[in-house]
Design a protein around this motif. Sequence first.
Motif, PDB file in Angstrom:
ATOM      1  N   ALA A 249       0.852  -1.207   0.000  1.00 33.65           N
ATOM      2  CA  ALA A 249       0.000   0.000   0.000  1.00 33.65           C
ATOM      3  C   ALA A 249       0.882   1.250   0.000  1.00 33.65           C
ATOM      4  CB  ALA A 249      -0.937  -0.013   1.203  1.00 33.65           C
ATOM      5  N   GLN A 250       1.921   1.222   0.792  1.00 34.69           N
ATOM      6  CA  GLN A 250       2.831   2.364   0.867  1.00 34.69           C
ATOM      7  C   GLN A 250       3.485   2.623  -0.495  1.00 34.69           C
ATOM      8  OE1 GLN A 250       3.220   4.577   3.370  1.00 34.69           O
ATOM      9  NE2 GLN A 250       4.381   5.620   1.757  1.00 34.69           N
ATOM     10  N   ARG A 251       3.923   1.535  -1.126  1.00 35.93           N
ATOM     11  CA  ARG A 251       4.600   1.702  -2.419  1.00 35.93           C
ATOM     12  C   ARG A 251       3.623   2.182  -3.494  1.00 35.93           C
ATOM     13  NH1 ARG A 251       9.181  -2.898  -3.089  1.00 35.93           N
ATOM     14  NH2 ARG A 251       9.458  -1.771  -5.063  1.00 35.93           N
ATOM     15  N   LEU A 252       2.389   1.703  -3.432  1.00 36.61           N
ATOM     16  CA  LEU A 252       1.378   2.184  -4.389  1.00 36.61           C
ATOM     17  C   LEU A 252       1.144   3.675  -4.197  1.00 36.61           C
ATOM     18  CD1 LEU A 252      -1.449  -0.542  -4.382  1.00 36.61           C
ATOM     19  CD2 LEU A 252       0.343  -0.179  -6.087  1.00 36.61           C
ATOM     20  N   SER A 253       1.041   4.042  -2.949  1.00 37.87           N
ATOM     21  CA  SER A 253       0.765   5.434  -2.638  1.00 37.87           C
ATOM     22  C   SER A 253       1.878   6.338  -3.190  1.00 37.87           C
ATOM     23  CB  SER A 253       0.638   5.511  -1.117  1.00 37.87           C
ATOM     24  OG  SER A 253       0.556   6.783  -0.704  1.00 37.87           O
ATOM     25  N   THR A 254       3.123   5.908  -3.033  1.00 39.05           N
ATOM     26  CA  THR A 254       4.258   6.686  -3.544  1.00 39.05           C
ATOM     27  C   THR A 254       4.198   6.768  -5.070  1.00 39.05           C
ATOM     28  OG1 THR A 254       5.527   5.819  -1.696  1.00 39.05           O
ATOM     29  CG2 THR A 254       6.791   6.856  -3.470  1.00 39.05           C
ATOM     30  N   LEU A 255       3.902   5.619  -5.704  1.00 37.78           N
ATOM     31  CA  LEU A 255       3.852   5.592  -7.171  1.00 37.78           C
ATOM     32  C   LEU A 255       2.735   6.483  -7.706  1.00 37.78           C
ATOM     33  CD1 LEU A 255       4.392   1.864  -8.226  1.00 37.78           C
ATOM     34  CD2 LEU A 255       5.683   3.854  -9.007  1.00 37.78           C
ATOM     35  N   ILE A 256       1.563   6.394  -7.051  1.00 37.92           N
ATOM     36  CA  ILE A 256       0.424   7.190  -7.526  1.00 37.92           C
ATOM     37  C   ILE A 256       0.758   8.681  -7.392  1.00 37.92           C
ATOM     38  CG2 ILE A 256      -2.008   7.780  -7.104  1.00 37.92           C
ATOM     39  CD1 ILE A 256      -2.405   4.803  -6.241  1.00 37.92           C
ATOM     40  N   ALA A 257       1.404   9.042  -6.281  1.00 36.95           N
ATOM     41  CA  ALA A 257       1.770  10.452  -6.088  1.00 36.95           C
ATOM     42  C   ALA A 257       2.785  10.888  -7.133  1.00 36.95           C
ATOM     43  CB  ALA A 257       2.330  10.647  -4.683  1.00 36.95           C
ATOM     44  N   ARG A 258       3.702   9.993  -7.479  1.00 36.07           N
ATOM     45  CA  ARG A 258       4.778  10.373  -8.409  1.00 36.07           C
ATOM     46  C   ARG A 258       4.338  10.299  -9.869  1.00 36.07           C
ATOM     47  NH1 ARG A 258       9.723   6.382  -8.881  1.00 36.07           N
ATOM     48  NH2 ARG A 258       8.445   5.654 -10.619  1.00 36.07           N
ATOM     49  N   ASP A 259       3.684   9.168 -10.245  1.00 40.18           N
ATOM     50  CA  ASP A 259       3.412   8.908 -11.664  1.00 40.18           C
ATOM     51  C   ASP A 259       1.929   8.858 -12.021  1.00 40.18           C
ATOM     52  OD1 ASP A 259       6.151   8.633 -12.066  1.00 40.18           O
ATOM     53  OD2 ASP A 259       6.115   6.486 -11.644  1.00 40.18           O
ATOM     54  N   GLY A 260       1.055   9.014 -11.036  1.00 34.98           N
ATOM     55  CA  GLY A 260      -0.386   8.944 -11.321  1.00 34.98           C
ATOM     56  C   GLY A 260      -0.897   7.507 -11.205  1.00 34.98           C
ATOM     57  N   ALA A 261      -2.241   7.409 -11.083  1.00 36.45           N
ATOM     58  CA  ALA A 261      -2.857   6.092 -10.864  1.00 36.45           C
ATOM     59  C   ALA A 261      -2.665   5.172 -12.059  1.00 36.45           C
ATOM     60  CB  ALA A 261      -4.350   6.268 -10.601  1.00 36.45           C
ATOM     61  N   GLN A 262      -2.485   5.770 -13.235  1.00 36.53           N
ATOM     62  CA  GLN A 262      -2.331   4.972 -14.446  1.00 36.53           C
ATOM     63  C   GLN A 262      -1.073   4.103 -14.406  1.00 36.53           C
ATOM     64  OE1 GLN A 262      -2.825   7.619 -17.797  1.00 36.53           O
ATOM     65  NE2 GLN A 262      -2.178   5.960 -19.176  1.00 36.53           N
ATOM     66  N   SER A 263      -0.182   4.404 -13.483  1.00 32.45           N
ATOM     67  CA  SER A 263       1.048   3.594 -13.390  1.00 32.45           C
ATOM     68  C   SER A 263       0.792   2.231 -12.749  1.00 32.45           C
ATOM     69  CB  SER A 263       2.111   4.362 -12.596  1.00 32.45           C
ATOM     70  OG  SER A 263       1.661   4.578 -11.272  1.00 32.45           O
ATOM     71  N   ILE A 264      -0.449   1.985 -12.306  1.00 33.59           N
ATOM     72  CA  ILE A 264      -0.777   0.707 -11.659  1.00 33.59           C
ATOM     73  C   ILE A 264      -1.607  -0.151 -12.623  1.00 33.59           C
ATOM     74  CG2 ILE A 264      -1.765  -0.363  -9.576  1.00 33.59           C
ATOM     75  CD1 ILE A 264       0.202   1.939  -8.948  1.00 33.59           C
ATOM     76  N   ALA A 265      -1.259  -1.436 -12.746  1.00 30.67           N
ATOM     77  CA  ALA A 265      -2.020  -2.336 -13.628  1.00 30.67           C
ATOM     78  C   ALA A 265      -2.301  -3.650 -12.912  1.00 30.67           C
ATOM     79  CB  ALA A 265      -1.231  -2.620 -14.910  1.00 30.67           C
ATOM     80  N   THR A 266      -3.398  -4.309 -13.362  1.00 32.27           N
ATOM     81  CA  THR A 266      -3.692  -5.660 -12.866  1.00 32.27           C
ATOM     82  C   THR A 266      -3.800  -6.594 -14.053  1.00 32.27           C
ATOM     83  OG1 THR A 266      -6.037  -5.050 -12.889  1.00 32.27           O
ATOM     84  CG2 THR A 266      -4.929  -5.043 -10.756  1.00 32.27           C
ATOM     85  N   TYR A 267      -3.292  -7.809 -13.894  1.00 32.08           N
ATOM     86  CA  TYR A 267      -3.515  -8.887 -14.863  1.00 32.08           C
ATOM     87  C   TYR A 267      -4.097 -10.071 -14.097  1.00 32.08           C
ATOM     88  CZ  TYR A 267      -2.787 -13.089 -17.591  1.00 32.08           C
ATOM     89  OH  TYR A 267      -2.992 -14.296 -18.219  1.00 32.08           O
TER      90      TYR A 267
ATOM     91  N   GLN B  28       7.323   1.279 -22.606  1.00 30.95           N
ATOM     92  CA  GLN B  28       7.394   2.587 -23.276  1.00 30.95           C
ATOM     93  C   GLN B  28       7.388   3.717 -22.254  1.00 30.95           C
ATOM     94  OE1 GLN B  28       5.198   3.294 -26.994  1.00 30.95           O
ATOM     95  NE2 GLN B  28       4.489   5.218 -26.094  1.00 30.95           N
ATOM     96  N   GLU B  29       8.448   4.494 -22.285  1.00 34.47           N
ATOM     97  CA  GLU B  29       8.579   5.559 -21.282  1.00 34.47           C
ATOM     98  C   GLU B  29       7.642   6.728 -21.580  1.00 34.47           C
ATOM     99  OE1 GLU B  29      12.714   6.484 -21.034  1.00 34.47           O
ATOM    100  OE2 GLU B  29      13.199   4.462 -20.306  1.00 34.47           O
ATOM    101  N   GLY B  30       7.430   7.547 -20.576  1.00 30.42           N
ATOM    102  CA  GLY B  30       6.606   8.739 -20.765  1.00 30.42           C
ATOM    103  C   GLY B  30       5.415   8.705 -19.841  1.00 30.42           C
ATOM    104  N   PRO B  31       4.616   9.781 -19.852  1.00 28.13           N
ATOM    105  CA  PRO B  31       3.468   9.849 -18.957  1.00 28.13           C
ATOM    106  C   PRO B  31       2.539   8.659 -19.181  1.00 28.13           C
ATOM    107  CG  PRO B  31       3.781  11.936 -20.124  1.00 28.13           C
ATOM    108  CD  PRO B  31       4.753  10.962 -20.708  1.00 28.13           C
ATOM    109  N   GLY B  32       2.052   8.095 -18.107  1.00 27.76           N
ATOM    110  CA  GLY B  32       1.124   6.971 -18.221  1.00 27.76           C
ATOM    111  C   GLY B  32       1.810   5.616 -18.232  1.00 27.76           C
ATOM    112  N   GLN B  33       3.136   5.597 -18.163  1.00 26.98           N
ATOM    113  CA  GLN B  33       3.846   4.317 -18.181  1.00 26.98           C
ATOM    114  C   GLN B  33       3.447   3.469 -16.970  1.00 26.98           C
ATOM    115  OE1 GLN B  33       8.095   4.821 -17.990  1.00 26.98           O
ATOM    116  NE2 GLN B  33       8.512   2.663 -18.518  1.00 26.98           N
ATOM    117  N   ILE B  34       3.226   2.171 -17.200  1.00 27.03           N
ATOM    118  CA  ILE B  34       2.892   1.273 -16.083  1.00 27.03           C
ATOM    119  C   ILE B  34       4.166   0.961 -15.304  1.00 27.03           C
ATOM    120  CG2 ILE B  34       2.112  -1.067 -15.499  1.00 27.03           C
ATOM    121  CD1 ILE B  34       0.232  -0.898 -17.945  1.00 27.03           C
ATOM    122  N   ARG B  35       4.091   1.165 -13.989  1.00 31.67           N
ATOM    123  CA  ARG B  35       5.278   0.912 -13.147  1.00 31.67           C
ATOM    124  C   ARG B  35       5.025  -0.177 -12.104  1.00 31.67           C
ATOM    125  NH1 ARG B  35       8.534   0.985 -15.712  1.00 31.67           N
ATOM    126  NH2 ARG B  35       9.943   0.761 -13.954  1.00 31.67           N
TER     127      ARG B  35
END
Length: 712
Positions: A85-103, A388-395
Amino acid sequence: MRQVKSFCRICSGTCGTVVTIDDEDRIHAVRGDKEHALTAGYACGKGLAVADMHNRPDRILRPLKRRDDGTFEEISLEQATAEIAQRLSTLIARDGAQSIATYCGTAGTWNMTLMKMVAPFMRAIGSPNVYTCLTIDCSSRVVTAVRLGNWAAGKQRWDGSDVWMMFGTNPMLSITSIAGIPPLNVNKRMKTGRASGLKLIVVDPRRTETAAAADIHARIRPGEDIALIAGMLRIIIDEGLHDADFCARHVDGLDALRAAVDPFTPDYVAARAGMTAEAVTTLAREFGGADKRGCATAGSGLTMSPFSNLADHMIELLNVVCGRYARAGEPVTNPVPIAPARPTEAKVVRLPRWWEDGYKTRADGYGMLFTDEGGELPTSALPDEILQEGPGQIRALFSIGGNPASVFPDQHRTVEALKSLDLLVVIDPLMTNTARMADYIIPPRLMYERVDIPLTTWQQFRIPVPFSQYTPALVEPPAGADVTEEWHFFWDLARRLNRQIVFQGVPLDMETAPSSDELIDLMTQGAQIPMDEIRRYPGGKVFAMQETVREPAPDHADRFDVLPDDVAAELADYLGRAPEPGYDFLLTTRRMRGIHNSVVMGRKGATHNPAYLHSADTAALGVAPGDMVRISSPAGDVTALIAVDDTLSPGTVSISHGRGGLPGDPVDMLRDGTSTSKLVSLARNRERINGMPAMTAIPVRIERCERQGASI
Ligand SMILES: Nc1nc2c(c(=O)[nH]1)N[C@H]1C(S)=C(S)[C@@H](COP(=O)(O)OP(=O)(O)OC[C@H]3O[C@@H](n4cnc5c(=O)[nH]c(N)nc54)[C@H](O)[C@@H]3O)O[C@H]1N2
Ligand SMILES: Nc1nc2c(c(=O)[nH]1)N[C@H]1C(S)=C(S)[C@@H](COP(=O)(O)OP(=O)(O)OC[C@H]3O[C@@H](n4cnc5c(=O)[nH]c(N)nc54)[C@H](O)[C@@H]3O)O[C@H]1N2
Ligand code: SF4
Ligand SMILES: [Mo]
């Protein structure tokens, strides 16, 4: 020892089971439930071996966290969830929610509370990056429903049909639902169907178990089904074997379709599909006929093929021109006990081209498929969305009950992508190839440790009677386990991120978790048969429900569009496509009995996936069973062990997917087998819309090589 009824949730068979539980609350054995209304005692080897999955010594029972040196340490579920949860929170703050994906893979698809929780979780955090194995399985089916139109009352049923034509599917082994035969005790249904006069035609480059039981087995050159179907349509229309009344009422573009299939003369089809011109005519006449009932269906042999969207569209055209759909006045196959009452009408329904508007992937601009619950993107787009780098990249990626590193096309690109992530969380009971790369591995409760209901999607067409079932959790996880109920893991992450989950339209309490049963009640709100009633019948029940297909309102105007512009363009492309020079074999996909995609089930059968060849080909290559060969495609090469299979057509090599190690691994060929996904490139010949590369009918070369321990 006690015995409890439940059902298997490994595949669409949903076989009724009787589970024997020992005095230590461990699963001792599983057998088919003879009293089960749908499957009458049938259960396959994988379903019977699932006791082993629960108890196996290598089952992961406590969360694992990767250390800096690449090894794993056990941590508690509480700590793992808090850190993620902590790492998600950091990623969302840094790169936006779009950086999170589920498969979500196959084991996720069959876990209803989880399946219905992932999309709401993603909506709660605000990310569109929802992927599931459905879009690496039969995404072309959805594309067809949109481009062609969808018949609201469904197709004609197996029971009572005169003719059934299956392309590239082997339901007697795979128990798949998309072959159209209800995936419920297939052997028995096959026998009763045939006994009542149904003529079964199987189109497959291999004389499969299903082909051997059919009236006609049409061998075809892999990847050329489109030619055969186009040729059949040409004959069906010319000889008046179509349903002219149905077409006049419901179909647009029939003349354009006839013109488009004009080049597909029987001789042209024969040359291209590797059959005789007479066979093409016979197949058209056997299937066609306005007075016949039946269906044309397809499985992995077509949904994995080159031009998969076109191939699927063509299959459905056979049904459209022959009017093979449930008509007004016929009984509704299954009014679905767990769904609210709603009328079923004999009409075409047009759906919007979801992939054209709305969210698109940054790489190649693929749009949404399956827009139920907010939509999904095509899985083959995921590696590029990560790389692919740039805004919206999944991290960050959650892999839930799936194994991308082993089953996605293009293993090299997939593994490169998985390794580059900031955060990879794998929910799996086993140390799979994907799990080996994870930052966290979260072990789940397994099938018989959860409450569940059968898959809710497409139930009206998959289950041919108003049947439903509920299973309680039969056993607790082994002592000392710290495993999660999978939906709860996502609810808990949302809670820690202060997000509100809206489940089935209802905002959940984000302080006190609901129970799994409460979620099932929400999933079946307004059901015609209340869930509590269904819970009263442990082995499931066929409920007394009757409904008749109705006429639509007189002003209903939607019609099938048999030849939209993009389909016409794909057909022209297909017509102009020449075989890849320099490759003399075509590699085809298949399934093996004891192996479920990447997972070896049970301890008795083979664990590797040999390269099956016809004996004429092994003789010409100078190889014998057990010899090693190098198989090269335009995308890469692998080694494989040879097995002889004279059910194959010469010139084809057939290997199941999902096995083999990661690139660079030392591989014990007899144990691990071969990864066919290394022979596929995401950079070559991908379909528009669903992004599928060809995962069958892959041009390859085969050479003998020295047997060695390593595969690349
Ligand atoms: N034992 C076992 N059962 C399984 C699975 C498993 O891994 N193991 N996987 C499950 C899953 S996830 C799914 S989606 C279903 C899939 O179930 P099916 O769709 O039935 O898939 P397969 O059994 O692979 O059958 C594909 C058939 O297509 C043929 N084929 C290959 N290429 C072509 C072609 O170009 N044209 C034609 N006409 N035929 C072709 C192959 O020879 C093969 O017989 O099975 C499910 N059941
Ligand atoms: N070349 C080629 N590639 C293909 C195909 C093909 O025919 N040819 N078929 C494609 C198809 S149709 C599919 S569906 C995909 C399969 O794709 P995936 O679903 O990604 O692969 P599986 O191997 O089925 O992964 C299931 C995982 O779930 C785990 N598991 C088992 N039980 C549970 C549980 O209760 N909870 C959780 N969380 N995990 C559990 C297993 O250990 C395993 O790792 O492969 C696709 N790839
Ligand atoms: S066919 Fe086998 S794996 Fe599928 S539900 Fe039945 S027992 Fe389970
Ligand atoms: Mo699948």
